[in-house]
Design a protein around this motif. Structure first.
Motif, PDB file in Angstrom:
ATOM      1  N   HIS A   1       0.913  -1.268  -0.038  1.00 23.09           N
ATOM      2  CA  HIS A   1      -0.042   0.006  -0.110  1.00 23.09           C
ATOM      3  C   HIS A   1       0.848   1.218  -0.007  1.00 23.09           C
TER       4      HIS A   1
ATOM      5  N   ALA B   1      -3.174   1.318   6.422  1.00 23.82           N
ATOM      6  CA  ALA B   1      -2.582   0.301   5.436  1.00 23.82           C
ATOM      7  C   ALA B   1      -2.754  -0.891   5.956  1.00 23.82           C
TER       8      ALA B   1
ATOM      9  N   SER C   1      -5.240  -4.296   4.320  1.00 14.09           N
ATOM     10  CA  SER C   1      -4.529  -5.411   3.658  1.00 14.09           C
ATOM     11  C   SER C   1      -5.310  -6.723   3.618  1.00 14.09           C
TER      12      SER C   1
ATOM     13  N   TYR D   1      -2.853  -8.473  -0.458  1.00 10.91           N
ATOM     14  CA  TYR D   1      -1.846  -7.417  -0.076  1.00 10.91           C
ATOM     15  C   TYR D   1      -1.033  -8.175   0.894  1.00 10.91           C
TER      16      TYR D   1
END
Length: 337
Positions: free
Chosen positions: A138, A200, A204, A209
């Motif tokens: 991110h 972030a 995720s 991610y």
């Protein structure tokens, strides 16, 4: 007896819950924000507590850092305006499908805990441990949130990083990927984190991610544990709570395609859990208004909430349908739409 309330004069204590929902959930919530803002006695960014999960954490950070609703909507359209003049939603990589993940399981420790002590691990959290480790980082999202934070909270120019947090009434939900525990950054007693790192982490998605490392621990999307985490507000003693929950739907449709019907079943399960939490808050004396996507919104979204090609359609649909739904509530209908 409910928790003691700490009202300031005649001002009601209000909470805002912004749920998980991917790219299209963010667009839907952006379209619903004007309807909520119109019901509040003061600016939406000044509510007493904001709880943000996954996509909702990005909106929570923006509102707390001084971005107004019109700027949020413009940003969803790809327009860089106001505080977000240096950032566009199109700068944040997104696609309908994740890149090929790494050939490693997401969390061996959490896998073991799921096998050895399954009663201690939430089922969805336990399942996420078996997903392969995601590749996407991110970077653009962190940069955007850092920019917002610097603008709202100027710091010593000799130090590159902004202060750790906005305030202790901005709560960002993530999951510790080794223990499976829900962590609410910003709440008193939570681990310290920079706002950009917490957002972030909350965004995720396992398998898509990379987990975000904060002070040596790995964190993933808070929506794995709960799409809203509404229940964490039970001890706060709020007068009112507004909930935007893009992964639920209290009024659904009857699609014909098998994959759409499966998606609606999952929505119903999530909706039942959300409404249980809402009823618990109501029993404590808190007025709860839950706004969810309706049939037109669901048709605009499709089944893939990460498809950015539908972003503007979802936004424009929500601007219209959310206003109608909230007007119905204002006319004395039940506090769920």
């Amino acid at each position: 007896m409910g928790p003691e309330r700490q009202s300031t004069g005649s001002r009601p204590r209000i909470g805002l819950v912004l749920g998980a929902g991917g790219v299209l959930g963010a667009a839907w919530m952006a379209g619903a924000l004007p309807a909520v803002a119109g019901r509040l006695p003061y600016p939406i960014g000044e509510v007493d507590v904001v709880v943000g999960t996954s996509a909702g954490s990005v909106l929570a950070a923006a509102l707390r850092c001084g971005v107004d609703v019109d700027e949020v909507i413009a940003h969803q359209r790809g327009e860089a305006v106001g505080v977000l003049a240096g950032s566009s939603v199109r700068d944040i990589p997104a696609g309908p499908l994740p890149p090929r993940p790494r050939l490693r399981v997401g969390s061996p420790r959490l896998m073991r805990a799921t096998i050895l002590t399954p009663h201690r691990v939430h089922p969805w959290v336990g399942a996420s441990a078996w997903l392969p480790r995601g590749r996407v980082r991110h970077l653009a999202l962190r940069s955007m949130v850092d920019t917002l934070h610097r603008h709202a909270y100027p710091h010593d120019p000799e130090h590159e990083a902004p202060p750790d947090w906005v305030d202790d009434h901005t709560w960002i939900v993530a999951v510790d990927y080794d223990t499976g525990r829900r962590v609410i950054f910003g709440r008193p007693g939570a681990p310290r984190a920079r706002l950009a790192d917490a957002v972030a982490a909350s965004c995720s998605i396992p398998g898509w991610y990379e987990p975000v490392v904060i002070d040596g621990r790995r964190y993933v999307d808070g929506g794995v544990r709960s799409p809203t985490s509404l229940g964490v507000l039970a001890s706060v003693g709020l007068d009112e709570v507004y909930v935007l929950a893009p992964m639920t739907s209290t009024v659904t449709d009857n699609p014909r395609q098998p994959h759409e019907r499966l998606e609606r079943r999952l929505r119903r399960l999530i909706t039942h859990a959300l409404l249980r939490e809402a009823r618990s808050l109501v029993s404590l004396g808190t007025r709860v208004t839950v706004l969810t996507p309706g049939p037109e919104d669901l048709a605009a979204m499709g089944v893939n909430l990460m498809d950015p090609r539908r972003r503007e359609l979802v936004l424009d649909t929500s601007l219209r349908t959310s206003a109608v739904a909230m007007a119905g509530l204002a006319d004395g209908q039940p506090l769920v739409a």
